[in-house]
Design an enzyme around this catalytic site. Sequence first.
Site, PDB file in Angstrom:
ATOM      1  N   ASN A  11      64.983  60.591  27.649  1.00 29.80           N
ATOM      2  CA  ASN A  11      63.572  60.868  27.378  1.00 29.80           C
ATOM      3  C   ASN A  11      63.246  62.320  27.671  1.00 29.80           C
ATOM      4  O   ASN A  11      63.815  62.912  28.591  1.00 29.80           O
ATOM      5  CB  ASN A  11      62.648  60.052  28.302  1.00 29.80           C
ATOM      6  N   ASP A  13      60.548  64.200  29.477  1.00 29.05           N
ATOM      7  CA  ASP A  13      59.494  63.869  30.445  1.00 29.05           C
ATOM      8  C   ASP A  13      58.371  64.900  30.381  1.00 29.05           C
ATOM      9  O   ASP A  13      58.620  66.112  30.430  1.00 29.05           O
ATOM     10  CB  ASP A  13      60.058  63.873  31.879  1.00 29.05           C
ATOM     11  N   GLY A  41      68.885  56.627  31.815  1.00 26.89           N
ATOM     12  CA  GLY A  41      70.302  56.721  31.474  1.00 26.89           C
ATOM     13  C   GLY A  41      70.799  58.150  31.605  1.00 26.89           C
ATOM     14  O   GLY A  41      71.819  58.419  32.268  1.00 26.89           O
ATOM     15  N   GLY A 222      63.783  53.263  49.297  1.00 30.39           N
ATOM     16  CA  GLY A 222      63.131  54.565  49.508  1.00 30.39           C
ATOM     17  C   GLY A 222      63.810  55.352  50.609  1.00 30.39           C
ATOM     18  O   GLY A 222      65.038  55.348  50.737  1.00 30.39           O
ATOM     19  N   SER A 223      62.990  56.013  51.436  1.00 24.87           N
ATOM     20  CA  SER A 223      63.560  56.877  52.480  1.00 24.87           C
ATOM     21  C   SER A 223      64.279  56.072  53.561  1.00 24.87           C
ATOM     22  O   SER A 223      65.016  56.626  54.367  1.00 24.87           O
ATOM     23  CB  SER A 223      62.453  57.719  53.113  1.00 24.87           C
ATOM     24  N   ARG A 224      64.085  54.750  53.569  1.00 26.17           N
ATOM     25  CA  ARG A 224      64.790  53.919  54.568  1.00 26.17           C
ATOM     26  C   ARG A 224      66.280  53.824  54.252  1.00 26.17           C
ATOM     27  O   ARG A 224      67.071  53.474  55.106  1.00 26.17           O
ATOM     28  CB  ARG A 224      64.181  52.516  54.608  1.00 26.17           C
ATOM     29  N   ALA A 249      63.319  60.156  39.575  1.00 30.34           N
ATOM     30  CA  ALA A 249      64.787  60.166  39.401  1.00 30.34           C
ATOM     31  C   ALA A 249      65.562  60.039  40.713  1.00 30.34           C
ATOM     32  O   ALA A 249      66.786  60.195  40.714  1.00 30.34           O
ATOM     33  CB  ALA A 249      65.267  61.398  38.629  1.00 30.34           C
ATOM     34  N   ALA A 250      64.886  59.716  41.810  1.00 29.42           N
ATOM     35  CA  ALA A 250      65.625  59.514  43.067  1.00 29.42           C
ATOM     36  C   ALA A 250      66.576  58.322  42.925  1.00 29.42           C
ATOM     37  O   ALA A 250      67.737  58.390  43.331  1.00 29.42           O
ATOM     38  CB  ALA A 250      64.661  59.295  44.222  1.00 29.42           C
ATOM     39  N   GLY A 251      66.079  57.245  42.330  1.00 28.26           N
ATOM     40  CA  GLY A 251      66.918  56.063  42.127  1.00 28.26           C
ATOM     41  C   GLY A 251      68.065  56.368  41.163  1.00 28.26           C
ATOM     42  O   GLY A 251      69.187  55.885  41.337  1.00 28.26           O
ATOM     43  N   GLY A 287      60.773  67.251  39.271  1.00 32.27           N
ATOM     44  CA  GLY A 287      61.411  66.900  38.009  1.00 32.27           C
ATOM     45  C   GLY A 287      62.524  65.887  38.160  1.00 32.27           C
ATOM     46  O   GLY A 287      62.761  65.340  39.240  1.00 32.27           O
ATOM     47  N   SER A 291      66.283  68.204  39.461  1.00 30.16           N
ATOM     48  CA  SER A 291      66.183  67.993  40.915  1.00 30.16           C
ATOM     49  C   SER A 291      67.496  67.484  41.521  1.00 30.16           C
ATOM     50  O   SER A 291      67.655  67.444  42.741  1.00 30.16           O
ATOM     51  CB  SER A 291      65.075  66.972  41.212  1.00 30.16           C
TER      52      SER A 291
HETATM   53  O1  RIB Z   1      63.710  57.232  36.612  1.00 34.58           O
HETATM   54  C1  RIB Z   1      62.989  58.349  36.189  1.00 34.58           C
HETATM   55  C2  RIB Z   1      62.907  58.370  34.695  1.00 34.58           C
HETATM   56  O2  RIB Z   1      62.168  57.250  34.268  1.00 34.58           O
HETATM   57  C3  RIB Z   1      62.196  59.554  34.113  1.00 34.58           C
HETATM   58  O3  RIB Z   1      63.040  60.648  33.899  1.00 34.58           O
HETATM   59  C4  RIB Z   1      61.566  58.991  32.857  1.00 34.58           C
HETATM   60  O4  RIB Z   1      62.093  59.510  31.676  1.00 34.58           O
HETATM   61  C5  RIB Z   1      61.755  57.485  32.947  1.00 34.58           C
HETATM   62  O5  RIB Z   1      62.776  57.064  32.142  1.00 34.58           O
END
Ligand code: RIB
Length: 300
Positions: A11, A13, A41, A222-224, A249-251, A287, A291
């Site tokens: 995507n 963003d 992805g 999360g932070s845990r 996008a942390a996950g 971002g 990031s």
């Molecule tokens: O997980 C974050 C992402 O979720 C973003 O980059 C956005 O495009 C959505 O897919």
Amino acid sequence: MAKILVAGSLNMDLRLTMKKMPLAGETIMGDSIMYNPGGKGANQAAAAAKLGGDVAMLGSVGKDGFGDTLAESLAGCGADVSMLKRADEPTGMATIYVDENGRNSIVVIAGANGCCDTEYLKASRKALEDCEILMMQLETPFDGVWYFVKEAKALGKTVILNPAPAPDSVPDDVLACVDWFTPNETELAKLTKMNCESVEEIKAAAEYLLAKGVGHVLVTVGSRGAYLCDKENSCLIEGIKVKAVDTTAAGDTFSGAFAVALSEGKAPADAIAFANKAASISVTRPGAQGSIPTRDEMGM
Ligand code: RIB
């Protein structure tokens, strides 16, 4: 090093920052606007590649400028993008609201991601045969995801499924093919229809999935940190506390880093510690793909 194949969404963003999220019917003034390469992805592929993995991506973008930008950006992270489809639909887009605490709300318009379907994945079977680890998410048509996960298992691949965004359910015959299932606690709650606030509740929900045949349930909290539940383990691997500016996008960073660590033969607890560290760095920067840390920044 084992080869990683990521199949999923890309995507563009549109990231908007603001002090507080608007309520329904409310108009607010925001602070900044940025276009960033994203998509769950592509973010996971970017993370795996930036962290030193051998990564190829399957997915679909439009024949437009955003499609060019996303493919170039992912290639710049070190992933093989030669098998991406260029569809007659506009490139997928996500609008991301980020508040002053770094929390986000995301709306995705799938666009060309809808063409990452069973037909395309069937035609890309060679890429699946050539990899050792398949990683997928749920921003592309479910039929294709279920098909590829089952094919991967039949071929003896390691399957990582990040069930995001969470659907109401994942079919039992698909769950039985997943080696590593990586929801966050909200996604776990939606999928199992169980409360997932306390560690005990998360454990009970994870055990429900293990009983369906999932190999390991790895819940990001999360932070845990992350909670690992499988036949041998039931433990929290603590995260690193940082001041978050943007959790987008942390996950994905966690999943990509975890896949790299597995591809290097790290033990699960070490792979999770590696993934926790990568995610903790990503939330200190704005971002999605921008990031994600490089391997040099990780110092491990
Ligand atoms: O997980 C974050 C992402 O979720 C973003 O980059 C956005 O495009 C959505 O897919």
